[in-house]
Scaffold this active site. Structure first.
Site, PDB file in Angstrom:
ATOM      1  CB  THR A   1     -21.461  66.076  39.490  1.00 29.55           C
ATOM      2  OG1 THR A   1     -22.622  66.887  39.677  1.00 29.55           O
ATOM      3  CG2 THR A   1     -20.333  66.617  40.349  1.00 29.55           C
TER       4      THR A   1
ATOM      5  CB  SER B   1     -20.526  57.188  42.546  1.00 31.91           C
ATOM      6  OG  SER B   1     -19.759  57.538  43.665  1.00 31.91           O
ATOM      7  CG  HIS B   2     -23.219  58.808  45.914  1.00 32.79           C
ATOM      8  ND1 HIS B   2     -22.514  59.397  44.886  1.00 32.79           N
ATOM      9  CD2 HIS B   2     -24.359  59.521  46.043  1.00 32.79           C
ATOM     10  CE1 HIS B   2     -23.200  60.434  44.434  1.00 32.79           C
ATOM     11  NE2 HIS B   2     -24.319  60.539  45.107  1.00 32.79           N
TER      12      HIS B   2
ATOM     13  CG  ASP C   1     -18.310  55.898  47.029  1.00 32.31           C
ATOM     14  OD1 ASP C   1     -17.170  55.406  47.069  1.00 32.31           O
ATOM     15  OD2 ASP C   1     -18.688  56.670  46.128  1.00 32.31           O
TER      16      ASP C   1
ATOM     17  CG  ASP D   1     -17.206  55.189  42.701  1.00 34.06           C
ATOM     18  OD1 ASP D   1     -17.657  55.517  43.815  1.00 34.06           O
ATOM     19  OD2 ASP D   1     -16.807  56.017  41.861  1.00 34.06           O
TER      20      ASP D   1
ATOM     21  CG  ASP E   1     -15.260  58.020  44.238  1.00 34.76           C
ATOM     22  OD1 ASP E   1     -16.177  57.590  44.965  1.00 34.76           O
ATOM     23  OD2 ASP E   1     -15.463  58.648  43.178  1.00 34.76           O
ATOM     24  NE  ARG E   2     -19.577  60.284  47.111  1.00 32.22           N
ATOM     25  CZ  ARG E   2     -20.630  61.066  47.190  1.00 32.22           C
ATOM     26  NH1 ARG E   2     -21.309  61.152  48.325  1.00 32.22           N
ATOM     27  NH2 ARG E   2     -21.031  61.766  46.147  1.00 32.22           N
TER      28      ARG E   2
ATOM     29  CB  THR F   1     -19.583  70.542  43.290  1.00 30.23           C
ATOM     30  OG1 THR F   1     -19.803  71.325  44.456  1.00 30.23           O
ATOM     31  CG2 THR F   1     -19.933  69.095  43.569  1.00 30.23           C
TER      32      THR F   1
ATOM     33  CD  GLU G   1     -15.936  67.113  45.347  1.00 29.48           C
ATOM     34  OE1 GLU G   1     -16.726  67.940  44.886  1.00 29.48           O
ATOM     35  OE2 GLU G   1     -15.863  65.940  44.942  1.00 29.48           O
TER      36      GLU G   1
ATOM     37  CE  LYS H   1     -15.843  61.400  45.423  1.00 25.91           C
ATOM     38  NZ  LYS H   1     -16.345  61.922  44.135  1.00 25.91           N
TER      39      LYS H   1
ATOM     40  NE  ARG I   1     -25.562  67.031  46.358  1.00 23.68           N
ATOM     41  CZ  ARG I   1     -26.079  65.809  46.511  1.00 23.68           C
ATOM     42  NH1 ARG I   1     -26.788  65.516  47.586  1.00 23.68           N
ATOM     43  NH2 ARG I   1     -25.909  64.879  45.592  1.00 23.68           N
TER      44      ARG I   1
HETATM   45  C1  VG1 Z   1     -21.953  64.691  44.368  1.00 27.73           C
HETATM   46  C2  VG1 Z   1     -21.092  65.435  45.366  1.00 27.73           C
HETATM   47  C3  VG1 Z   1     -19.799  65.870  44.711  1.00 27.73           C
HETATM   48  C4  VG1 Z   1     -19.087  64.646  44.136  1.00 27.73           C
HETATM   49  C5  VG1 Z   1     -20.024  63.907  43.197  1.00 27.73           C
HETATM   50  C6  VG1 Z   1     -19.428  62.628  42.683  1.00 27.73           C
HETATM   51  O1  VG1 Z   1     -22.285  65.541  43.298  1.00 27.73           O
HETATM   52  O2  VG1 Z   1     -21.780  66.542  45.903  1.00 27.73           O
HETATM   53  O3  VG1 Z   1     -19.006  66.542  45.657  1.00 27.73           O
HETATM   54  O4  VG1 Z   1     -17.931  65.021  43.453  1.00 27.73           O
HETATM   55  O5  VG1 Z   1     -21.228  63.574  43.865  1.00 27.73           O
HETATM   56  O6  VG1 Z   1     -19.117  61.774  43.736  1.00 27.73           O
HETATM   57  P1  VG1 Z   1     -23.708  66.316  43.198  1.00 27.73           P
HETATM   58  O7  VG1 Z   1     -23.681  67.033  41.908  1.00 27.73           O
HETATM   59  O8  VG1 Z   1     -24.768  65.259  43.318  1.00 27.73           O
HETATM   60  O9  VG1 Z   1     -23.758  67.237  44.378  1.00 27.73           O
HETATM   61  V1  VG1 Z   1     -19.149  60.090  43.464  1.00 27.73           V
HETATM   62  O10 VG1 Z   1     -18.473  59.361  44.799  1.00 27.73           O
HETATM   63  O11 VG1 Z   1     -20.858  59.955  43.232  1.00 27.73           O
HETATM   64  O12 VG1 Z   1     -18.388  59.888  42.007  1.00 27.73           O
HETATM   65 CO    CO Z   2     -18.029  57.498  44.402  1.00 31.01          CO
END
Ligand code: VG1
Ligand code: CO
Length: 545
Positions: A16, A115-116, A279, A281, A283-284, A346, A365, A378, A498
């Site tokens: 993603t 990221s998260h 989060d 990085d 962006d959340r 997504t 999102e 984001k 999910r």
């Molecule tokens: C998740 C979220 C998605 C978001 C992505 C990256 O992806 O559901 O909405 O864009 O993380 O966010 P997935 O494929 O695990 O559902 V970040 O803040 O990790 O760059």
């Molecule tokens: Co992030």
């Protein structure tokens, strides 16, 4: 300059948001190098006329960020890049990196982040490429990178000492310029150009109290500079403000489960006026009022309805875009405003074309992501500042703003249930059965609801016509309720299921229920239709947002 012989490594397929793997995998022999060479092979480090390109480089500061940055710099130099702009200490939040790419009109950037996902020697690491527009590479580009990784035979790297990334200013690396910049200042200036900082200063001077939890991740320095230094929020407003390589052991995912300390404070006796978290990085964002949690889907709708109150959006919005699993609350706002609305798969990469084409101004999102056309990612602090700007103008509590919003538009009760670390074959079997059942679902009665449509979401980009299929299974009901099933594309262990749940209440009654209570029949239907427990062995989700 050396050319190193290598061989393809399986599994280097971006998901993603870039390539994410366990840190020891990324630190394995040739792993990072193979992927970075594949990036340069696809996007090129030189222009057609031979002149070297300029890139931005930074990351969220997690374990291996510093070492990976040195490798990427040496490979950029060996591949012929002319200049790389790097955040001091190899630190850049994802939105700040997107801004620097755009501000300096560079040829793109490499962001080091998972990221998260937790960070540390045994946790996660990641790398992604962003395009010259500042946004994540689209699927066609990431697919080409993946194709390179399966045929790669060599990579280019410079043998050199480390660049001193702690020193701001110009450095040189094998003929390539390395400009080390303050990670915060350009980003803070951008925020100041969008929001009424004088009004926010006055609000804080008047006693407004806020808590910002940076979760030991990258937003700490940004939040301290903007909220405390520029806006005058009380010292100590930002907690967990020092980015740490392992995020202090925290799971830097701003949701009620992982930002529990913030939730407890906001629902406690001495709760401040406003709470927020970001989060790994940056962006959340999660937004919490005193005694009230704002679901990300509602947050997007409230921001869209009120954005014109901030100077940067006073001309109004061109359109609103949301990812498919995000609730339809934002659609109601777009319809009321008479502006365009879009439903994308997504992942932020799908918003880029809409933003570039001037079709959408605000995007969001359900996964705690909101942003606008100011960058192409984001942006957690942006969302927090827009909320603050709205609060400063409306002079109401978060709870009152939400109640007004629901009274006007009705309420889209919403929740996401995550079932983590499922065996991949069991998850795949569940989806195969679910997909096979879709054609027979319309008309079926379940939990007092009637299925009106069921499909596997496919998206045709309205700007470039590219098609993305299999983006999530949707089951829609005639009363406006909806269930969406997807597998995560950011995890590094097994599969994460999910399940996205939505139910609409028009009001005026029934707008104040607990979301899990309001959604109970939809939740039961979601389990029954997919056979979640039979397939996965799980009856309860690990994380509820
Ligand atoms: C998740 C979220 C998605 C978001 C992505 C990256 O992806 O559901 O909405 O864009 O993380 O966010 P997935 O494929 O695990 O559902 V970040 O803040 O990790 O760059
Ligand atoms: Co992030």
């Amino acid at each position: 300059m050396t050319t190193v012989q290598t061989a393809p490594i399986a599994g280097q397929k971006p998901g993603t948001s870039g390539l994410r793997k366990k840190t020891p995998v990324f630190m394995g022999r040739h792993y990072l190098e193979n992927f970075v060479q594949s990036i340069f092979d696809v996007v090129g480090a030189r222009h057609a006329d031979g002149a070297g390109k300029t890139f931005v480089l930074g990351g969220d500061g997690r374990y291996f960020n510093d070492r990976a940055a040195q490798v990427i710099l040496r490979m950029a130099a060996a591949n012929g890049a002319a200049r790389v702009i790097v955040g001091q200490g190899a630190i850049l939040s994802t939105p700040a990196a997107s801004h620097l790419i755009r501000l300096n009109q560079t040829d793109g950037g490499i962001i080091m982040s998972a990221s998260h996902n937790p960070g540390g020697p045994q946790e996660d690491f990641g790398v992604k490429f962003n395009m010259p527009n500042g946004g994540p590479a689209p699927e066609g580009v990431t697919e080409a990178m993946f194709q390179r990784t399966v045929e790669i035979t060599e990579y280019r790297i410079l043998e050199a000492h480390d660049v001193d990334l702690s020193r701001i200013g110009r450095h040189e690396l094998g003929g390539m310029i390395v400009d080390v910049v303050d990670p915060v200042s350009d980003y803070a200036a951008l925020m100041e150009s969008l929001f009424d900082f004088a009004a926010l200063r006055a609000m804080f001077a008047g006693g407004f109290r806020m808590r910002m939890d940076s979760m030991c991740a990258v937003t700490g320095p940004y939040a301290v500079q903007i909220l405390e230094s520029r806006l005058g929020a009380a010292k100590g407003t930002v907690i967990n403000a020092t980015p740490l390589p392992d995020f202090g052991g925290m799971h830097p995912d701003p949701n009620p489960t992982w930002a529990k300390a913030l939730m407890d404070e906001m629902f406690g006796p001495d709760a401040p006026d406003f709470g927020a978290a970001s989060d790994g990085d940056g962006d959340r964002n999660m937004v919490v009022g005193r005694g009230i949690y704002v679901s990300p889907s509602d947050s997007l709708a409230v921001l869209a309805a009120n954005a014109h109150l901030a100077p940067g959006y006073k001309a109004g919005l061109k359109g609103v875009a949301r990812s498919m699993p995000t609730s339809a609350a934002a659609d109601r706002v777009a319809d009321a405003l008479g502006i365009a609305r879009y439903e994308t798969p997504t992942g932020w990469k799908f918003f880029g074309n809409l933003l570039d084409a001037g079709r959408a101004t605000i995007c969001g999102e359900e996964s705690f992501g909101t942003g606008s056309d100011h960058v192409r990612e984001k942006d957690g602090l942006w969302a927090i500042l827009l909320w603050l700007n709205i609060l400063a103008v409306r002079k109401q509590s978060v709870a009152d703003i939400l109640k007004d919003h629901w009274a006007k538009y009705g309420r889209n009760y919403y929740s996401r249930h995550d079932f983590e670390a499922i065996a991949t074959d069991r998850a795949d079997a569940m989806f195969a059965a679910l997909r096979a059942s879709l054609a027979g679902l319309p008309g079926r009665q379940i939990e007092g609801m009637t299925v009106s449509a069921a499909d596997d979401f496919a998206y045709t980009d309205p700007v470039d016509g590219s098609v993305s299929t299999k983006q999530g299974v949707r089951v829609m009901f005639s009363d406006g309720s909806r269930i969406v099933y997807r597998l995560s594309g950011t995890g590094t262990e097994g599969a994460t299921l999910r399940v996205y749940l939505e139910r609409y209440a028009a009001g005026p009654d029934g707008l104040d229920l607990d979301a899990q209570v309001a959604l109970a029949p939809v939740i039961r239907a979601a389990h029954a239709l997919a056979g979640i427990t039979a397939h996965t062995g799980r009856s309860e989700p690990e994380v509820i947002t």
